[in-house]
Scaffold this motif. Structure first.
Motif, PDB file in Angstrom:
ATOM      1  N   LYS A   1       0.820  -1.196   0.000  1.00 42.37           N
ATOM      2  CA  LYS A   1       0.000   0.000   0.000  1.00 42.37           C
ATOM      3  C   LYS A   1       0.866   1.262   0.000  1.00 42.37           C
ATOM      4  CE  LYS A   1      -3.298  -0.143   3.070  1.00 42.37           C
ATOM      5  NZ  LYS A   1      -4.030   0.095   4.324  1.00 42.37           N
ATOM      6  N   ARG A   2       1.991   1.210   0.689  1.00 41.63           N
ATOM      7  CA  ARG A   2       2.856   2.382   0.819  1.00 41.63           C
ATOM      8  C   ARG A   2       3.736   2.635  -0.404  1.00 41.63           C
ATOM      9  NH1 ARG A   2       2.093   3.885   5.931  1.00 41.63           N
ATOM     10  NH2 ARG A   2       2.204   2.406   7.622  1.00 41.63           N
ATOM     11  N   GLN A   3       3.979   1.620  -1.220  1.00 42.66           N
ATOM     12  CA  GLN A   3       4.918   1.806  -2.322  1.00 42.66           C
ATOM     13  C   GLN A   3       4.334   2.704  -3.396  1.00 42.66           C
ATOM     14  OE1 GLN A   3       5.978  -1.989  -3.847  1.00 42.66           O
ATOM     15  NE2 GLN A   3       4.285  -2.122  -5.257  1.00 42.66           N
ATOM     16  N   LYS A   4       5.195   3.494  -4.025  1.00 44.22           N
ATOM     17  CA  LYS A   4       4.782   4.439  -5.063  1.00 44.22           C
ATOM     18  C   LYS A   4       5.270   3.923  -6.404  1.00 44.22           C
ATOM     19  CE  LYS A   4       3.868   8.583  -6.924  1.00 44.22           C
ATOM     20  NZ  LYS A   4       3.494   8.246  -8.256  1.00 44.22           N
ATOM     21  N   VAL A   5       4.352   3.793  -7.343  1.00 49.85           N
ATOM     22  CA  VAL A   5       4.724   3.379  -8.688  1.00 49.85           C
ATOM     23  C   VAL A   5       5.056   4.649  -9.467  1.00 49.85           C
ATOM     24  CG1 VAL A   5       3.923   2.270 -10.803  1.00 49.85           C
ATOM     25  CG2 VAL A   5       3.217   1.374  -8.585  1.00 49.85           C
ATOM     26  N   VAL A   6       6.286   4.726  -9.978  1.00 46.97           N
ATOM     27  CA  VAL A   6       6.714   5.905 -10.719  1.00 46.97           C
ATOM     28  C   VAL A   6       6.084   5.867 -12.104  1.00 46.97           C
ATOM     29  CG1 VAL A   6       8.688   7.137 -11.677  1.00 46.97           C
ATOM     30  CG2 VAL A   6       8.871   6.060  -9.448  1.00 46.97           C
ATOM     31  N   GLU A   7       5.373   6.938 -12.422  1.00 48.44           N
ATOM     32  CA  GLU A   7       4.733   7.024 -13.725  1.00 48.44           C
ATOM     33  C   GLU A   7       5.527   7.967 -14.615  1.00 48.44           C
ATOM     34  OE1 GLU A   7       0.523   7.775 -13.765  1.00 48.44           O
ATOM     35  OE2 GLU A   7       0.321   6.865 -11.785  1.00 48.44           O
ATOM     36  N   LEU A   8       5.332   7.833 -15.900  1.00 49.20           N
ATOM     37  CA  LEU A   8       5.974   8.725 -16.864  1.00 49.20           C
ATOM     38  C   LEU A   8       4.896   9.649 -17.408  1.00 49.20           C
ATOM     39  CD1 LEU A   8       8.585   9.394 -18.433  1.00 49.20           C
ATOM     40  CD2 LEU A   8       7.793   7.839 -20.189  1.00 49.20           C
ATOM     41  N   LYS A   9       4.964  10.929 -17.019  1.00 50.80           N
ATOM     42  CA  LYS A   9       4.003  11.925 -17.484  1.00 50.80           C
ATOM     43  C   LYS A   9       4.605  12.618 -18.696  1.00 50.80           C
ATOM     44  CE  LYS A   9       1.348  11.534 -13.768  1.00 50.80           C
ATOM     45  NZ  LYS A   9      -0.064  11.342 -13.728  1.00 50.80           N
ATOM     46  N   GLU A  10       3.762  13.061 -19.602  1.00 58.43           N
ATOM     47  CA  GLU A  10       4.271  13.705 -20.811  1.00 58.43           C
ATOM     48  C   GLU A  10       3.792  15.148 -20.891  1.00 58.43           C
ATOM     49  OE1 GLU A  10       4.846  12.792 -25.553  1.00 58.43           O
ATOM     50  OE2 GLU A  10       3.156  11.872 -24.517  1.00 58.43           O
ATOM     51  N   ILE A  11       4.711  16.040 -21.221  1.00 58.63           N
ATOM     52  CA  ILE A  11       4.402  17.446 -21.456  1.00 58.63           C
ATOM     53  C   ILE A  11       4.770  17.731 -22.907  1.00 58.63           C
ATOM     54  CG2 ILE A  11       5.094  19.820 -20.918  1.00 58.63           C
ATOM     55  CD1 ILE A  11       3.477  18.759 -18.670  1.00 58.63           C
ATOM     56  N   LYS A  12       3.812  18.258 -23.670  1.00 56.88           N
ATOM     57  CA  LYS A  12       4.074  18.553 -25.081  1.00 56.88           C
ATOM     58  C   LYS A  12       4.267  20.050 -25.263  1.00 56.88           C
ATOM     59  CE  LYS A  12       1.677  14.551 -26.882  1.00 56.88           C
ATOM     60  NZ  LYS A  12       0.678  14.007 -27.773  1.00 56.88           N
ATOM     61  N   LEU A  13       5.352  20.400 -25.939  1.00 58.02           N
ATOM     62  CA  LEU A  13       5.675  21.796 -26.207  1.00 58.02           C
ATOM     63  C   LEU A  13       5.808  22.016 -27.701  1.00 58.02           C
ATOM     64  CD1 LEU A  13       8.545  22.267 -23.582  1.00 58.02           C
ATOM     65  CD2 LEU A  13       6.168  22.915 -23.294  1.00 58.02           C
ATOM     66  N   ARG A  14       5.826  23.297 -28.089  1.00 62.40           N
ATOM     67  CA  ARG A  14       6.103  23.696 -29.466  1.00 62.40           C
ATOM     68  C   ARG A  14       7.291  24.646 -29.419  1.00 62.40           C
ATOM     69  NH1 ARG A  14       2.181  23.970 -33.147  1.00 62.40           N
ATOM     70  NH2 ARG A  14       3.974  24.300 -34.499  1.00 62.40           N
ATOM     71  N   PRO A  15       8.091  24.738 -30.481  1.00 62.05           N
ATOM     72  CA  PRO A  15       9.287  25.583 -30.450  1.00 62.05           C
ATOM     73  C   PRO A  15       8.990  27.061 -30.195  1.00 62.05           C
ATOM     74  CG  PRO A  15       9.275  24.215 -32.415  1.00 62.05           C
ATOM     75  CD  PRO A  15       7.982  23.998 -31.731  1.00 62.05           C
TER      76      PRO A  15
ATOM     77  N   GLU B   1       6.933  16.709  -7.674  1.00 63.61           N
ATOM     78  CA  GLU B   1       6.587  16.602  -6.256  1.00 63.61           C
ATOM     79  C   GLU B   1       5.913  15.261  -5.959  1.00 63.61           C
ATOM     80  OE1 GLU B   1       4.219  20.027  -5.380  1.00 63.61           O
ATOM     81  OE2 GLU B   1       5.939  21.390  -5.582  1.00 63.61           O
ATOM     82  N   GLU B   2       5.143  14.766  -6.924  1.00 60.53           N
ATOM     83  CA  GLU B   2       4.471  13.473  -6.751  1.00 60.53           C
ATOM     84  C   GLU B   2       5.424  12.302  -6.985  1.00 60.53           C
ATOM     85  OE1 GLU B   2       1.206  13.647  -9.482  1.00 60.53           O
ATOM     86  OE2 GLU B   2       0.157  15.187  -8.328  1.00 60.53           O
TER      87      GLU B   2
ATOM     88  N   ILE C   1      13.789  13.246 -21.253  1.00 62.55           N
ATOM     89  CA  ILE C   1      13.112  12.703 -20.076  1.00 62.55           C
ATOM     90  C   ILE C   1      13.835  13.198 -18.817  1.00 62.55           C
ATOM     91  CG2 ILE C   1      12.490  10.613 -18.807  1.00 62.55           C
ATOM     92  CD1 ILE C   1      12.183   9.189 -21.458  1.00 62.55           C
ATOM     93  N   LEU C   2      13.045  13.720 -17.871  1.00 59.31           N
ATOM     94  CA  LEU C   2      13.561  14.217 -16.592  1.00 59.31           C
ATOM     95  C   LEU C   2      13.020  13.352 -15.474  1.00 59.31           C
ATOM     96  CD1 LEU C   2      12.878  18.009 -17.220  1.00 59.31           C
ATOM     97  CD2 LEU C   2      15.088  16.902 -17.293  1.00 59.31           C
ATOM     98  N   ALA C   3      13.860  13.064 -14.487  1.00 58.60           N
ATOM     99  CA  ALA C   3      13.444  12.277 -13.327  1.00 58.60           C
ATOM    100  C   ALA C   3      13.648  13.120 -12.065  1.00 58.60           C
ATOM    101  CB  ALA C   3      14.264  10.994 -13.217  1.00 58.60           C
ATOM    102  N   PRO C   4      12.772  12.980 -11.067  1.00 62.05           N
ATOM    103  CA  PRO C   4      12.939  13.777  -9.835  1.00 62.05           C
ATOM    104  C   PRO C   4      14.218  13.394  -9.100  1.00 62.05           C
ATOM    105  CG  PRO C   4      11.188  12.169  -9.564  1.00 62.05           C
ATOM    106  CD  PRO C   4      11.606  12.112 -10.995  1.00 62.05           C
ATOM    107  N   ARG C   5      14.820  14.366  -8.436  1.00 54.49           N
ATOM    108  CA  ARG C   5      16.050  14.114  -7.675  1.00 54.49           C
ATOM    109  C   ARG C   5      15.725  13.447  -6.358  1.00 54.49           C
ATOM    110  NH1 ARG C   5      20.684  16.013  -9.713  1.00 54.49           N
ATOM    111  NH2 ARG C   5      20.575  17.753 -11.138  1.00 54.49           N
TER     112      ARG C   5
END
Length: 173
Positions: free
Chosen positions: A83-97, A116-117, A169-173
Motif C-alpha cells: 500500500k505504501r509503495q509508489k509506482v513511478v509514472e511517466l508523465k508527458e508534457i508537449k511543447l512547441r518551439p 513533487e508526486e 526525459i527528466l526524473a525527480p532528484r
C-alpha cells in the motif's frame, strides 16, 4: 499422477528435519540447544507451534509461537508495504518551439507538480512544417527547461531528435 502441493513458509512442528535445535520460547528468551523431541514437547506444553526461524545455521533456530497468528501478521505487513509503495509514472508534457512565456509557465507548473508526486516527465517538442528548418530553437527551449528544473530534476534521457519531434526525459532528484 499429481504432485503434492508445495508448502510455502518455514517448516513447523513435525516438518523440521534437524536432530538438535536452538530453542527460543514464546517470551523471546533463549532456552539453549536441545534435541528436537524436547523442543516439540515444550511447544506442545505451551499449546503453540514450533517454527524453524533460521534453517541454514549449524544448529537451526526454532521458536515457539502461534503459527497462524504469525502468518496473519506477516500478510498484514506485506499488504501494508504494498500500500505504501509508489509506482513511478511517466508523465508527458508537449511543447512547441515557439511557445509563449505564459503557456510555458503553465506547463512548468504542471511539471513541478509531477516532480513533487515523484513521477518522471517526458518533454516532447513537436516541429511542424517550416519549424523543422530550425531545430536549434527546440534545443534552446529544452536547455531552458533543463536549467529551470535543475534543482528538482535530473536529465535521464538527453534531448534527441526523433523524426519530427525532440524528446527529453527528466526524473525527480
Amino acid at each position: 499422477m499429481q504432485a503434492p502441493p508445495v508448502k510455502d513458509g518455514p517448516p513447523i512442528n513435525q516438518e523440521i528435519r534437524a536432530t538438535r535445535v536452538l530453542l527460543i520460547d514464546q517470551n523471546g528468551e533463549k532456552q539453549g540447544v536441545m534435541p528436537l523431541s524436547a523442543a516439540l514437547e515444550a511447544a506442545e506444553e505451551a499449546g503453540l507451534d514450533l517454527v524453524q526461524i533460521v534453517g541454514n545455521a549449524e544448529t537451526p533456530v526454532c521458536k515457539i509461537l502461534d503459527y497462524g497468528k504469525h502468518r496473519f501478521q506477516e500478510q498484514k505487513k506485506k499488504a501494508e508495504a504494498r500500500k505504501r509503495q509508489k509506482v513511478v509514472e511517466l508523465k508527458e508534457i508537449k511543447l512547441r518551439p515557439n511557445i509563449d512565456t505564459h503557456d510555458y509557465d503553465v506547463k512548468a507548473k504542471s511539471m513541478h507538480r509531477f516532480f513533487e508526486e515523484g513521477d518522471k516527465v517526458k518533454v516532447t517538442l513537436r516541429f511542424r512544417g517550416r519549424e523543422m528548418a530550425h531545430p536549434e530553437l527546440g534545443m534552446k527551449l529544452l536547455n531552458k527547461v533543463q536549467a529551470d528544473f535543475d534543482e528538482v530534476a535530473k536529465v535521464e534521457y538527453a534531448p534527441r531528435m526523433e523524426g519530427r519531434q525532440m524528446i527529453m526525459i527528466l526524473a525527480p532528484r
